[in-house]
Structures are given as C-alpha cells and as structure tokens.
Design a protein around this motif. Structure first.
Motif, short mmCIF file in Angstrom:
data_model
loop_
_atom_site.label_atom_id
_atom_site.label_comp_id
_atom_site.label_asym_id
_atom_site.label_seq_id
_atom_site.Cartn_x
_atom_site.Cartn_y
_atom_site.Cartn_z
N ALA A 1 34.25 65.48 41.93
CA ALA A 1 33.18 64.62 42.44
C ALA A 1 33.53 63.96 43.77
O ALA A 1 33.51 62.73 43.90
CB ALA A 1 32.81 63.56 41.41
N SER A 2 33.84 64.79 44.78
CA SER A 2 34.08 64.26 46.12
C SER A 2 32.84 63.56 46.65
O SER A 2 31.71 63.85 46.24
CB SER A 2 34.46 65.40 47.08
N ASP A 3 33.04 62.63 47.58
CA ASP A 3 31.92 61.96 48.23
C ASP A 3 31.02 63.01 48.87
O ASP A 3 31.48 64.02 49.39
CB ASP A 3 32.43 60.99 49.30
N ARG A 4 29.71 62.74 48.87
CA ARG A 4 28.75 63.73 49.34
C ARG A 4 28.29 63.47 50.77
O ARG A 4 27.16 63.76 51.14
CB ARG A 4 27.55 63.78 48.40
N GLY A 5 29.18 62.92 51.58
CA GLY A 5 28.87 62.70 52.98
C GLY A 5 29.06 63.98 53.78
O GLY A 5 29.08 65.09 53.24
N GLN B 1 31.99 71.88 41.12
CA GLN B 1 31.94 70.50 41.60
C GLN B 1 31.42 69.63 40.47
O GLN B 1 30.27 69.79 40.01
CB GLN B 1 31.05 70.38 42.83
N LEU B 2 32.27 68.73 39.98
CA LEU B 2 31.89 67.88 38.88
C LEU B 2 30.90 66.81 39.34
O LEU B 2 31.00 66.31 40.46
CB LEU B 2 33.13 67.22 38.26
N PRO B 3 29.94 66.43 38.51
CA PRO B 3 28.91 65.47 38.93
C PRO B 3 29.43 64.03 39.06
O PRO B 3 28.86 63.24 39.79
CB PRO B 3 27.86 65.57 37.81
N LYS B 4 30.51 63.71 38.35
CA LYS B 4 31.08 62.37 38.46
C LYS B 4 32.59 62.46 38.29
O LYS B 4 33.10 63.40 37.66
CB LYS B 4 30.49 61.42 37.41
N THR C 1 40.65 69.17 43.80
CA THR C 1 40.48 68.43 45.06
C THR C 1 39.51 67.27 44.86
O THR C 1 38.65 67.30 43.99
CB THR C 1 39.96 69.38 46.17
N ARG C 2 39.70 66.26 45.69
CA ARG C 2 38.76 65.13 45.72
C ARG C 2 38.81 64.47 47.09
O ARG C 2 39.87 64.03 47.54
CB ARG C 2 39.09 64.11 44.63
N ASN C 3 37.67 64.47 47.78
CA ASN C 3 37.45 63.75 49.03
C ASN C 3 38.14 64.33 50.26
O ASN C 3 37.53 64.44 51.32
CB ASN C 3 37.82 62.27 48.90
N ALA D 1 31.70 65.20 55.39
CA ALA D 1 32.90 65.97 55.06
C ALA D 1 32.74 66.68 53.72
O ALA D 1 33.18 67.83 53.56
CB ALA D 1 34.13 65.05 55.02
N GLY D 2 32.10 66.02 52.76
CA GLY D 2 31.89 66.64 51.46
C GLY D 2 31.00 67.86 51.56
O GLY D 2 31.23 68.87 50.89
N LYS D 3 29.97 67.79 52.40
CA LYS D 3 29.07 68.93 52.58
C LYS D 3 29.80 70.10 53.24
O LYS D 3 29.58 71.26 52.90
CB LYS D 3 27.86 68.52 53.41
N LYS D 4 30.70 69.78 54.20
CA LYS D 4 31.48 70.84 54.84
C LYS D 4 32.39 71.52 53.83
O LYS D 4 32.55 72.74 53.84
CB LYS D 4 32.32 70.25 55.98
N LYS D 5 33.00 70.71 52.96
CA LYS D 5 33.89 71.28 51.94
C LYS D 5 33.12 72.21 51.02
O LYS D 5 33.57 73.34 50.74
CB LYS D 5 34.55 70.17 51.13
N VAL D 6 31.96 71.79 50.53
CA VAL D 6 31.16 72.61 49.65
C VAL D 6 30.75 73.91 50.34
O VAL D 6 30.84 75.00 49.75
CB VAL D 6 29.92 71.85 49.17
N ALA D 7 30.35 73.83 51.60
CA ALA D 7 29.94 75.02 52.33
C ALA D 7 31.10 76.00 52.48
O ALA D 7 30.93 77.22 52.32
CB ALA D 7 29.40 74.63 53.71
N MET D 8 32.29 75.46 52.77
CA MET D 8 33.47 76.31 52.92
C MET D 8 33.79 77.04 51.61
O MET D 8 34.03 78.25 51.60
CB MET D 8 34.67 75.46 53.35
#
Length: 274
Positions: free
Chosen positions: A80-84, A108-111, A42-44, A86-93
């Motif tokens: 490396a999805s954007d860390r806005g 989650q890849l760093p780049k 996944t990405r973004n 939506a990105g924080k919601k994805k990581v939490a899920m």
C-alpha cells in the motif's frame, strides 16, 4: 564479500549475451532444473526501488541466457504505497514488467499490512508450491550485480542444498545463504566449523537479501508466521533474529559467502541520486 556498486545498468529489451564463465547447475531432479521464487516487498520508495528493479531484471536475464536449468519466478508485493506521483510511476513500471512477461506477479495491497505479514503470505505460497526449490528474498533497495543471482544459486545448489555441507545422512536443510551482509558485521563472521571454504558463519542476519531451500523452511516452519504468533506487532528484524539464532541453530546454519559472489549494494546508501 565485495560491496561494489555495479553501474551502467540499462532497461534491456532482449536477453543479454553472456560469457561461459559460470558453471551450470546440476538439475535438482532428472526432469527439470532449479526453480527459484524471488520475492521483493516494497512500500513508498520509488527511485531506490526502480534502481533495484533494473538490477534484478538484468540479473534474471543474465541467468536465463547463461543457464537454462535455473529459472526465477519474480513476485513483487506493494504494501500500500502512497498513491501520489511516485506511486503512480512505480505501478506503471511494474505493470509494464508484468505485460512484458518479466514479472510473474505484482500485487498492490489496498491498505498497509506490514512486512512481516506480507512475508508470511509469501513463504506460505512458496511452501504450498512444490515446483519451487529455493526461496530468494531481496529488499526493495538492493542493487544486484549482473551475475549475483545466478552465482548465488550455483553456490547454494552445489555446496548447501539439502544439507550437503552436513553429513549426507543428516537430512537437514541447506540453511541460509546471505547475499548481503552489512560491513559492521564483518568482524563477527566466523570461519570456524560449521563454516567451510569461502563461506563464513554469521551469528545473525538482517533480511536484506538471502537464499534458502525448501527443506530448511519445512524444518523451521514459516518464521514470519511463528513470529506473529508470539507478537502481532513484531518487526522484520525481531522476526529474523529468533529464526536464525534458535531454529537454524538446531537444523541448519546462516552462512555468508565472503568472496567472489558478485556486486551488491544498498541503493539507499548511494548518494548520487535524488
């Protein structure tokens, strides 16, 4: 294949009760059942990926309850999805799914690395893990029907695994079973040999959702690694085409089950959410 959208999926807290309609799969070995590595990259995307994740979770729980001989090890890699927000919601899920034991691995890849490079790593992992029998990949915007994953595994192990649709002594792989085929490809599907029964041979496929076995990947080699050797900037589509057209033409076949596989839909094509 019916492209109907399965609605009403909810976040389940316990395994779902199911009927006994699905046939149980024969064990690949005498001591264990069928182990499937399920990968999603996944990405973004957030909403479409969230819907896809819910549908996969329900399908995995359905399989767990309906056939204990089939097990899925679910891996999600975030390129490396954007860390806005939506990105924080994805990581939490996804971290919640790991904590609850539904998701085996979330990385989650760093780049940004690119889908082809990530898939190369995933397939290398699959080939190095001898406990896996099947490799199932799904895009992060695919909505699976509740019974789709299990029915695909049943179909593959019953009809295709280790080249069962070939002569028994061929020692070929089972090929690629497409779980999703775009509607514009319908007219190009063939029901002539090597197609059989409810299966149609596809001239080529994208990588939206498909299932293959260890023998096929051992014969063809890691298609993503081979594609990167030829062109380091290759796209996922450009990497799929030679794998299916050239490599599989000599060893296996790309097959689409055209009836009764279950509900599957691209979330990106659903206009009902924002």
């Amino acid at each position: 294949m019916h492209r109907s959208l399965l609605l009403g999926a909810c976040w389940p807290s316990t395994a779902l009760a199911v009927g006994a309609q699905d046939r149980q799969v024969s064990s690949v070995s005498e001591n264990r059942g069928v182990r499937v590595l399920l990968s999603v990259i996944t990405r973004n995307r957030f909403w479409s990926h969230a819907l896809s994740t819910l549908s996969l979770l329900e399908a995995i729980l359905h399989a767990r309850d309906a056939d204990p001989l089939v097990s899925f090890e679910w891996h999600i890699l975030d390129d490396a999805s954007d860390r806005g927000s939506a990105g924080k919601k994805k990581v939490a899920m996804l971290e919640d799914l790991v904590r609850r034991g539904f998701l085996a691995n979330f990385t989650q890849l760093p780049k940004p690395t690119g889908t082809v490079r990530v898939l190369r790593h995933v397939v290398d992992t699959f080939l190095s893990r001898k406990d896996f029998d099947l490799f199932l990949h799904s895009d992060d915007d695919i909505l699976m029907g509740r019974s789709t994953l299990l029915r695909a595994v049943h179909d593959y192990t019953h009809d295709l695994l280790d080249g069962r649709w070939h002569s028994p002594s061929s020692n070929k792989g089972g090929g690629v079973l497409a779980l999703f085929v775009n509607s514009w490809l319908d007219e190009q599907l063939s029901h002539k040999h090597p197609a059989f029964g409810p299966y149609a041979a596809a001239p080529f496929l994208g990588g939206a959702a498909y299932l293959t076995d260890r023998r096929t990947l051992e014969i063809t080699g890691n298609p993503w690694a081979l594609a990167l050797q030829k062109d380091k900037r290759t796209s996922p589509h450009e990497a799929h085409v030679p794998w299916l057209l050239a490599s599989l033409a000599a060893t296996a076949v790309a097959i689409s089950r055209t009836a009764n596989l279950g509900s599957i839909q691209e979330a990106i094509s659903v206009p009902a959410f924002g």
